[in-house]
Scaffold this motif. Sequence first.
Motif, PDB file in Angstrom:
ATOM      1  N   LEU A  40       0.839  -1.399   0.088  1.00  0.00           N
ATOM      2  CA  LEU A  40      -0.268  -0.029  -0.030  1.00  0.00           C
ATOM      3  C   LEU A  40       0.976   1.569   0.291  1.00  0.00           C
ATOM      4  CD1 LEU A  40      -3.289  -0.738   2.546  1.00  0.00           C
ATOM      5  CD2 LEU A  40      -3.120  -0.298  -0.026  1.00  0.00           C
ATOM      6  N   ALA A  41       1.866   1.246   0.967  1.00  0.00           N
ATOM      7  CA  ALA A  41       2.774   2.242   0.973  1.00  0.00           C
ATOM      8  C   ALA A  41       3.317   2.866  -0.448  1.00  0.00           C
ATOM      9  CB  ALA A  41       3.422   2.494   2.136  1.00  0.00           C
ATOM     10  N   LYS A  42       3.320   3.940  -0.942  1.00  0.00           N
ATOM     11  CA  LYS A  42       4.004   3.736  -2.326  1.00  0.00           C
ATOM     12  C   LYS A  42       5.077   4.745  -2.341  1.00  0.00           C
ATOM     13  CE  LYS A  42       1.601   4.187  -6.889  1.00  0.00           C
ATOM     14  NZ  LYS A  42       2.603   3.433  -7.584  1.00  0.00           N
ATOM     15  N   GLY A  43       6.315   4.076  -2.699  1.00  0.00           N
ATOM     16  CA  GLY A  43       7.808   4.386  -1.910  1.00  0.00           C
ATOM     17  C   GLY A  43       7.430   4.411  -4.355  1.00  0.00           C
ATOM     18  N   ASP A  44       9.334   5.248  -4.105  1.00  0.00           N
ATOM     19  CA  ASP A  44       9.852   5.270  -5.703  1.00  0.00           C
ATOM     20  C   ASP A  44      10.263   3.486  -6.102  1.00  0.00           C
ATOM     21  OD1 ASP A  44       8.432   7.651  -5.862  1.00  0.00           O
ATOM     22  OD2 ASP A  44      10.391   8.547  -5.030  1.00  0.00           O
ATOM     23  N   ALA A  45      10.476   3.325  -4.698  1.00  0.00           N
ATOM     24  CA  ALA A  45      11.458   2.293  -5.173  1.00  0.00           C
ATOM     25  C   ALA A  45      10.646   1.404  -4.736  1.00  0.00           C
ATOM     26  CB  ALA A  45      12.422   1.519  -4.126  1.00  0.00           C
ATOM     27  N   PRO A  46      11.044  -0.205  -5.392  1.00  0.00           N
ATOM     28  CA  PRO A  46      10.225  -1.379  -4.560  1.00  0.00           C
ATOM     29  C   PRO A  46      10.843  -1.633  -2.807  1.00  0.00           C
ATOM     30  CG  PRO A  46      11.547  -2.689  -6.248  1.00  0.00           C
ATOM     31  CD  PRO A  46      11.481  -1.077  -5.865  1.00  0.00           C
ATOM     32  N   CYS A  47      10.262  -2.049  -1.776  1.00  0.00           N
ATOM     33  CA  CYS A  47      10.236  -2.570  -0.501  1.00  0.00           C
ATOM     34  C   CYS A  47      10.250  -3.559  -0.455  1.00  0.00           C
ATOM     35  CB  CYS A  47       8.989  -2.715   0.469  1.00  0.00           C
ATOM     36  SG  CYS A  47       9.188  -2.770   1.832  1.00  0.00           S
ATOM     37  N   ASN A  85       3.997  -1.607  -6.683  1.00  0.00           N
ATOM     38  CA  ASN A  85       2.269  -1.768  -7.294  1.00  0.00           C
ATOM     39  C   ASN A  85       3.201  -1.247  -8.447  1.00  0.00           C
ATOM     40  OD1 ASN A  85       0.009  -0.550  -8.169  1.00  0.00           O
ATOM     41  ND2 ASN A  85      -0.317   0.711  -6.257  1.00  0.00           N
ATOM     42  N   PRO A  86       2.706  -1.922  -9.655  1.00  0.00           N
ATOM     43  CA  PRO A  86       3.329  -1.264 -11.053  1.00  0.00           C
ATOM     44  C   PRO A  86       2.456  -0.402 -11.647  1.00  0.00           C
ATOM     45  CG  PRO A  86       2.530  -3.200 -11.097  1.00  0.00           C
ATOM     46  CD  PRO A  86       2.546  -3.236  -9.635  1.00  0.00           C
ATOM     47  N   TRP A 225       6.648   2.714   9.135  1.00  0.00           N
ATOM     48  CA  TRP A 225       6.016   3.059   7.363  1.00  0.00           C
ATOM     49  C   TRP A 225       5.951   4.495   7.357  1.00  0.00           C
ATOM     50  CZ3 TRP A 225       6.750  -2.214   7.561  1.00  0.00           C
ATOM     51  CH2 TRP A 225       6.885  -3.118   6.464  1.00  0.00           C
ATOM     52  N   ALA A 226       6.259   4.992   8.925  1.00  0.00           N
ATOM     53  CA  ALA A 226       6.142   6.628   8.360  1.00  0.00           C
ATOM     54  C   ALA A 226       5.285   6.714   8.236  1.00  0.00           C
ATOM     55  CB  ALA A 226       6.991   6.907   7.388  1.00  0.00           C
ATOM     56  N   ILE A 227       3.733   6.145   8.797  1.00  0.00           N
ATOM     57  CA  ILE A 227       2.295   6.651   9.106  1.00  0.00           C
ATOM     58  C   ILE A 227       2.846   6.902  10.528  1.00  0.00           C
ATOM     59  CG2 ILE A 227       0.424   5.607   8.449  1.00  0.00           C
ATOM     60  CD1 ILE A 227       1.279   3.768   6.321  1.00  0.00           C
ATOM     61  N   ARG A 228       1.763   7.775  10.881  1.00  0.00           N
ATOM     62  CA  ARG A 228       1.775   8.556  12.299  1.00  0.00           C
ATOM     63  C   ARG A 228       0.476   8.309  12.773  1.00  0.00           C
ATOM     64  NH1 ARG A 228       2.171  14.355  14.353  1.00  0.00           N
ATOM     65  NH2 ARG A 228       1.027  14.599  16.067  1.00  0.00           N
ATOM     66  N   VAL A 229       0.257   7.630  13.683  1.00  0.00           N
ATOM     67  CA  VAL A 229      -1.215   7.228  14.277  1.00  0.00           C
ATOM     68  C   VAL A 229      -1.338   8.288  15.729  1.00  0.00           C
ATOM     69  CG1 VAL A 229      -2.258   4.867  15.896  1.00  0.00           C
ATOM     70  CG2 VAL A 229      -0.724   5.067  13.556  1.00  0.00           C
ATOM     71  N   ASP A 230      -2.084   8.889  16.061  1.00  0.00           N
ATOM     72  CA  ASP A 230      -2.554   9.769  17.595  1.00  0.00           C
ATOM     73  C   ASP A 230      -3.278   8.602  17.792  1.00  0.00           C
ATOM     74  OD1 ASP A 230      -0.268  11.736  16.947  1.00  0.00           O
ATOM     75  OD2 ASP A 230      -1.775  12.383  15.746  1.00  0.00           O
ATOM     76  N   ARG A 231      -3.250   8.374  19.265  1.00  0.00           N
ATOM     77  CA  ARG A 231      -3.864   7.718  20.042  1.00  0.00           C
ATOM     78  C   ARG A 231      -4.264   9.063  21.294  1.00  0.00           C
ATOM     79  NH1 ARG A 231      -3.087   2.253  23.725  1.00  0.00           N
ATOM     80  NH2 ARG A 231      -5.321   2.066  24.376  1.00  0.00           N
ATOM     81  N   VAL A 232      -5.924   8.965  20.576  1.00  0.00           N
ATOM     82  CA  VAL A 232      -6.547  10.730  20.869  1.00  0.00           C
ATOM     83  C   VAL A 232      -7.279  10.792  22.236  1.00  0.00           C
ATOM     84  CG1 VAL A 232      -6.399  11.688  19.145  1.00  0.00           C
ATOM     85  CG2 VAL A 232      -8.125   9.943  19.058  1.00  0.00           C
ATOM     86  N   GLU A 240      -4.622   9.911   9.882  1.00  0.00           N
ATOM     87  CA  GLU A 240      -5.236  11.043   8.891  1.00  0.00           C
ATOM     88  C   GLU A 240      -4.748  10.574   7.585  1.00  0.00           C
ATOM     89  OE1 GLU A 240      -2.607  14.748   8.693  1.00  0.00           O
ATOM     90  OE2 GLU A 240      -3.323  15.885  10.637  1.00  0.00           O
ATOM     91  N   PRO A 241      -4.961  10.910   6.833  1.00  0.00           N
ATOM     92  CA  PRO A 241      -4.608  10.476   5.347  1.00  0.00           C
ATOM     93  C   PRO A 241      -3.307  10.814   4.621  1.00  0.00           C
ATOM     94  CG  PRO A 241      -6.228  11.077   4.438  1.00  0.00           C
ATOM     95  CD  PRO A 241      -6.088  11.794   5.941  1.00  0.00           C
ATOM     96  N   GLN A 242      -2.440   9.387   4.262  1.00  0.00           N
ATOM     97  CA  GLN A 242      -0.702   9.964   4.247  1.00  0.00           C
ATOM     98  C   GLN A 242      -0.468   8.635   3.158  1.00  0.00           C
ATOM     99  OE1 GLN A 242       1.135   9.766   8.185  1.00  0.00           O
ATOM    100  NE2 GLN A 242      -1.372   9.181   9.408  1.00  0.00           N
ATOM    101  N   ARG A 243       0.962   9.067   3.402  1.00  0.00           N
ATOM    102  CA  ARG A 243       1.160   7.611   1.905  1.00  0.00           C
ATOM    103  C   ARG A 243       2.620   6.787   2.026  1.00  0.00           C
ATOM    104  NH1 ARG A 243       3.074   9.570  -3.667  1.00  0.00           N
ATOM    105  NH2 ARG A 243       4.685   8.783  -3.243  1.00  0.00           N
ATOM    106  N   GLY A 244       3.103   6.905   3.015  1.00  0.00           N
ATOM    107  CA  GLY A 244       3.609   6.369   4.003  1.00  0.00           C
ATOM    108  C   GLY A 244       4.451   5.688   3.045  1.00  0.00           C
TER     109      GLY A 244
END
Length: 436
Positions: A40-47, A85-86, A225-232, A240-244
């Motif tokens: 799902l996380a869309k980098g330029d290189a494969p993970c 993801n091609p 994966w650089a995706i932030r989750v806040d326990r509010v 929030e929507p984010q690429r990761g």
Amino acid sequence: MSHTYPAELEIQPLARSVSATVTVPGSKSITNRALVLAALAKGDAPCELRGVLRSEDTEVMLGALAQLGYSVHEDWATNTVRVTNPTPRTIPADRADLFVANSGTSMRFLAAMVSLGAGRYRLDGIPRMRERPIEDLLSALRALGVNATSESGNGCPPVVIEANGLRTGPVHIKVAKSSQFLSALMMAVPFARASSEHPATIVHLDGTVVSEPYIEMTVRMLESWAIRVDRVAPNAYRIEPQRGHRERYDIEPDASAASYFWAAAAVLGGSVTVRGLNRASLQGDVRFVDVLGQMGCRIEENDGGITVHGGPLRGVDVDMNDISDTVMTLGAVALFADGPTTVRNVAHIRHKETDRIAALAIELRKLGAEVEEREDGLTITPRPLKGCAIDTYNDHRMAMSLALVGLKVPGVVIRNPGCVAKTYPGFWEDLEVLRK
Ligand SMILES: O=C(O)C1=C[C@@H](OP(=O)(O)O)[C@@H](O)[C@H](O)C1
Ligand SMILES: C=C(OP(=O)(O)O)C(=O)O
């Protein structure tokens, strides 16, 4: 790597104490999360994922990703997998019929994941999967704009998802039956479409929460994966929507698999080290060693891994909600203690590969123990043991756990030993390491 299994396997007792260092394969839970996030996380290189588990539960996930149109490159000589993801679409395919056998993580994670697609997706599994709950996840997905249904109308797979992406917004979810519903949702919602009305998804947990360490694992992996989750709030997360993004990820050895080897030291005496694990692990199941510690074992942790030194065993009274995949391991060890062992607060394990409370009670009684079964647990009172043929209910953990009894008691035969392939195809070979 191909494994063949006999119809039945007699476990030969080991007449002495053990001294071994063991390497177990990669974590199933981390592998299946990493595969979803890598796709799902869309980098330029494969993970690139390293230390990937190769077993039925991860092969069905890998197969599903390929069917969904991701490019999946597997190198089993090095246990490395690369996922890309091609296409520019979040889910490349607009239709898929996915089969996940009896993998709960695959069923739940993929149901949420394909909700990010535009199209129609169906997910199914073996007959037991058709009895495992998923409605509480489907209802959360519906609240985020997806037509998610149980095909038979009984709240279990097959699941049909008709989607045009997920939208952000408030959502309530119940996780009393499985924490995997929340993990699945949390890995999908970062890739939802933000609406002007709701800049983020706020996930509210309703009611009891089970298997909490797996939720923590999900949050920690999202952060990797650089995706932030806040326990509010204690029972609410904001995402929030984010690429990761992540280019490389190392998967820990599987702590639930390790439990069988640590338990072998408890049952046989001597010591067993499992490499590559420590208490900072993402996996709650490393805490199984603390239960062995309470029973009288000595636990040592260092750079080489975690070592269990066996000792005279006392019975314990433990809440195993957090580490419920190790209930059957403890059930085997409990037979060798000097008094009763009580396991509490694990009603949710009746929904797993089999009804694990019922199955464990039946098989431990066959071995000679006295067992009191309750709705949410059991009490095991050791009595003189006798070997017998063990039914495994197509449950890998029943097979791996009760094999431990056979290391001490002659005449224990494991029926359908091949069921270990769900998470640990090489288990029987690795068990032999204890004899060396
Ligand atoms: O999220 C995960 O990876 C898992 C969560 C647990 O399930 P439940 O949350 O259904 O208890 C556990 O039993 C399973 O083996 C793996
Ligand atoms: C419960 C288990 O698996 P899942 O729910 O992923 O099928 C397990 O591996 O013990």
